[in-house]
Design an enzyme around this catalytic site. Structure first.
Site, PDB file in Angstrom:
ATOM      1  N   LYS A 105     -13.866   1.994  -4.009  1.00 14.41           N
ATOM      2  CA  LYS A 105     -14.905   2.261  -3.002  1.00 14.41           C
ATOM      3  C   LYS A 105     -16.081   2.990  -3.653  1.00 14.41           C
ATOM      4  O   LYS A 105     -17.249   2.696  -3.383  1.00 14.41           O
ATOM      5  CB  LYS A 105     -14.340   3.124  -1.869  1.00 14.41           C
ATOM      6  CG  LYS A 105     -13.240   2.448  -1.067  1.00 14.41           C
ATOM      7  CD  LYS A 105     -12.703   3.373   0.019  1.00 14.41           C
ATOM      8  CE  LYS A 105     -11.450   2.803   0.651  1.00 14.41           C
ATOM      9  NZ  LYS A 105     -10.776   3.708   1.569  1.00 14.41           N
ATOM     10  N   HIS A 109       6.072 -26.790   3.215  1.00 10.73           N
ATOM     11  CA  HIS A 109       5.170 -27.855   2.760  1.00 10.73           C
ATOM     12  C   HIS A 109       4.112 -27.293   1.821  1.00 10.73           C
ATOM     13  O   HIS A 109       3.098 -27.947   1.566  1.00 10.73           O
ATOM     14  CB  HIS A 109       4.512 -28.519   3.966  1.00 10.73           C
ATOM     15  CG  HIS A 109       5.519 -29.107   4.914  1.00 10.73           C
ATOM     16  ND1 HIS A 109       6.126 -30.323   4.705  1.00 10.73           N
ATOM     17  CD2 HIS A 109       6.074 -28.606   6.047  1.00 10.73           C
ATOM     18  CE1 HIS A 109       6.988 -30.565   5.685  1.00 10.73           C
ATOM     19  NE2 HIS A 109       6.983 -29.526   6.504  1.00 10.73           N
ATOM     20  N   GLU A 115       0.840  -1.202   0.000  1.00 10.48           N
ATOM     21  CA  GLU A 115       0.000   0.000   0.000  1.00 10.48           C
ATOM     22  C   GLU A 115       0.881   1.260   0.000  1.00 10.48           C
ATOM     23  O   GLU A 115       0.488   2.301  -0.518  1.00 10.48           O
ATOM     24  CB  GLU A 115      -0.958   0.017   1.200  1.00 10.48           C
ATOM     25  CG  GLU A 115      -2.107   1.000   1.017  1.00 10.48           C
ATOM     26  CD  GLU A 115      -3.181   0.927   2.095  1.00 10.48           C
ATOM     27  OE1 GLU A 115      -2.901   1.324   3.239  1.00 10.48           O
ATOM     28  OE2 GLU A 115      -4.309   0.499   1.791  1.00 10.48           O
TER      29      GLU A 115
HETATM   30  O1  F6P Z   1      -8.799   1.525   2.135  1.00  6.70           O
HETATM   31  C1  F6P Z   1      -7.499   1.553   2.600  1.00  6.70           C
HETATM   32  C2  F6P Z   1      -7.423   2.166   3.957  1.00  6.70           C
HETATM   33  O2  F6P Z   1      -7.663   3.517   3.880  1.00  6.70           O
HETATM   34  C3  F6P Z   1      -6.098   1.886   4.643  1.00  6.70           C
HETATM   35  O3  F6P Z   1      -5.118   2.770   4.249  1.00  6.70           O
HETATM   36  C4  F6P Z   1      -6.465   1.974   6.082  1.00  6.70           C
HETATM   37  O4  F6P Z   1      -5.520   1.388   6.917  1.00  6.70           O
HETATM   38  C5  F6P Z   1      -7.788   1.241   6.067  1.00  6.70           C
HETATM   39  O5  F6P Z   1      -8.382   1.611   4.845  1.00  6.70           O
HETATM   40  C6  F6P Z   1      -8.716   1.548   7.213  1.00  6.70           C
HETATM   41  O6  F6P Z   1      -9.023   2.909   7.277  1.00  6.70           O
HETATM   42  P1  F6P Z   1      -9.743   3.530   8.545  1.00  6.70           P
HETATM   43  O7  F6P Z   1      -8.862   3.330   9.721  1.00  6.70           O
HETATM   44  O8  F6P Z   1      -9.957   4.965   8.216  1.00  6.70           O
HETATM   45  O9  F6P Z   1     -11.045   2.788   8.734  1.00  6.70           O
END
Ligand code: F6P
Length: 545
Positions: free
Chosen positions: A507, A388, A357
């Site tokens: 998203k 394994h 990421e």
């Molecule tokens: O979608 C990725 C992300 O933004 C990550 O970078 C982050 O760790 C995770 O989602 C959770 O985000 P949040 O803590 O804002 O729920």
């Protein structure tokens, strides 16, 4: 694929061309002191690079590259709270989270270390209330189970550390079951909730943004379960059964968590760098606040080493540069993380987020598309289990893979002969595998007969990272070592490791598809998505009949 205008990059390309025929077997035969030359230690950590396909020239050229990319000044910028996350105009100050009391770091006219200490102090009060059986559920009984609801950085780090340090759970407080749920589809909650007593279960909703749908969906399901079981008003359930760890207090309050039960972090803490903050509350609940502080201390020591040690003996720098050498000059684009210690079972998954990421980018800090490789595909598993499973590919596949072997030197001291033997067995396998991967077997491949299937080419490079022992302190250092390694590589590649724009668009598409799933209208979609949507609708109608 080249980085233009960087002389050391060109030097490394020339060097790699000359060196590419070298086999690790020959390199070891030619130099009896290879381990002494290419292993580096600092404090309780030993980094053995002798099984990497390098010589002194390689290291010199890589250090030149680091200098030409101005790594020392980037390290200073990072530690001085500069806005190194330039696409979001933010500093990346996770190191401030592990600064000791009394230290200071100015950011936008404020001392962030005192804010951090205040936030940790509040967390400690809540942790001690829960551990001392003073936090009560809706029927007055003390909390015995804690469920962390979070995803990505709000889950992977705390989960990994809780798993690794389980045996450090304090003996003198209530033993808490600490669970983690992340999956958006609710399957983890579906399995877990029937095993829990709602009256004695506390949920931590861990979300920096408090907008992550996965987390909010799980939190809603958890609250529905509590309301159904308790027949209590929602305000009382929110008050007794939820804590929020977040950088968005107003969103958490709107959802229902009272301010008094919120623990805060800040926008300068990246999600995947947040286990050191209040996002680490499950760790403190599991192993106690004292051990949590040792974890921070171990990371702080590694921060100091990273900031102060010369490049040529700086563990995060060397680890990062090894990756650059393998990826950009030897053409190795797969990276296996192989802990030989079951307590680090979650470490590969944690690193998948940290590395991919952070550095899974193809546009540089100036927004230009780059013409060289960045983060490789990274995966892993406990090494002895992976032996394994996928080691066949490491030994005889067509894919070059670089491996990180990670192990403590000492374990189970005073815990019985059989466990001691198991540790010896694990160590022997760790050393055997890295040796065989490097050297291959001594026989020449034969052109006929069964033996041709049994040949090992070797020359798969690996790093062995040995901790004196796995403790809260060394685990903190280990994690910080990889965090800084990621930063080193980002500097070489001229990319920003602290944003993650590549996760946003999915998203949005999911939000609009959710509407289309509900309405049954697949207008404007590609044929595949439309076809799948129609199939789901048919099946749903069928199931309802
Ligand atoms: O979608 C990725 C992300 O933004 C990550 O970078 C982050 O760790 C995770 O989602 C959770 O985000 P949040 O803590 O804002 O729920």
């Amino acid at each position: 694929m080249a980085m233009t205008g960087i002389a050391a990059w060109v030097e490394l390309q020339i060097h790699a061309e000359e060196f590419k025929g070298a086999h690790l077997k020959d390199l070891f035969e030619q130099d009896a002191k290879r381990f002494e030359t290419f292993s580096f230690s600092y404090d309780k950590y030993l980094l053995d690079l002798s099984k990497q396909r390098i010589n002194q020239q390689t290291l010199n050229n890589l250090i030149d590259l680091a200098r030409q990319q101005e790594l020392p000044s980037w390290i200073e910028r990072l530690f001085n709270a500069d806005k190194v996350n330039d696409s979001e105009q933010r500093a990346a100050l996770h190191m401030a989270l592990r600064q000791p009391k009394g230290a200071s770091l100015q950011h936008e006219g404020k001392d962030v270390v005192s804010d951090v200490q205040a936030s940790l102090a509040k967390m400690q009060i809540l942790v001690e209330q829960i551990q001392n059986a003073q936090w009560r559920g809706y029927d007055g009984r003390p909390i015995s189970s804690v469920v962390n609801i979070g995803v990505g950085g709000s889950s992977l780090g705390p989960l990994m550390v809780c798993d690794a340090l389980e045996k450090y759970a304090p003996a003198d407080t209530v033993t808490l079951d600490v669970h983690f749920v992340s999956s958006m589809d609710g399957s983890e909650l579906e399995k877990l909730l029937p095993k829990l007593d709602p009256a004695t279960t506390l949920f931590i909703v861990a979300s920096k943004t408090f907008t992550t749908v996965d987390t909010l969906a799980n939190a809603n399901t958890a609250r529905e379960w509590l309301l159904a079981a308790s027949k209590q008003p929602v305000e009382l359930i929110n008050q007794h059964h939820f804590i929020a760890a977040t950088a968005s207090p107003s969103a958490a309050e709107s959802w229902g968590v009272p301010i008094s039960h919120q623990l805060l972090l800040w926008d300068w803490v990246g999600g995947r760098y947040s286990l050191w903050s209040v996002i680490g509350m499950p760790i403190a609940l599991k192993v106690g606040m004292a051990q949590f502080r040792e974890l921070l201390q171990g990371a702080h020591q590694m921060d100091k080493h990273f900031r102060q040690a010369p490049l040529a003996s700086n563990l995060p720098v060397l680890l990062g540069l090894m990756g650059v050498w393998n990826i950009n000059f030897l053409g190795i684009h797969a990276h296996a993380i192989l802990p030989y210690d079951g307590r680090l079972a979650q470490f590969p998954a944690y690193l998948e987020q940290l590395e991919m990421e952070s550095n899974g980018k193809s546009v540089n800090r100036d927004g230009q598309r780059i013409a060289y490789r960045t983060c490789p595909v990274l995966w892993g598993q406990v090494g002895s289990n992976a032996q394994h499973a996928f080691y066949q590919l490491l030994h005889q596949g067509t894919e070059p893979v670089m491996c990180d072997f990670i192990t403590p030197a000492v374990r189970y001291d005073g815990e019985g002969d059989e466990l001691q033997k198991q540790h010896q067995l694990s160590l022997a396998n760790c050393l055997a595998q890295s040796r065989l991967l490097a050297l291959g077997d001594s026989r020449e491949p034969e052109s006929d007969g069964a033996s041709k299937f049994k040949h090992y080419d070797g020359n798969q490079p690996s790093t062995t990272l040995m901790l004196d022992a796995l403790t809260p302190e060394t685990l903190g250092g280990l994690i910080a070592l990889y965090e800084h390694k990621v930063f080193v590589q980002s500097v070489i590649w001229q990319i920003n490791p602290f944003d993650q724009w590549g996760v946003e668009q999915g998203k949005k598409v999911a939000t609009s598809l959710l509407t289309q799933l509900g309405s049954g209208l697949g207008d404007g979609l590609d044929a595949s998505t439309d076809g799948l949507l129609r199939h789901i609708q048919q099946q749903t109608r069928g199931a309802g009949q």
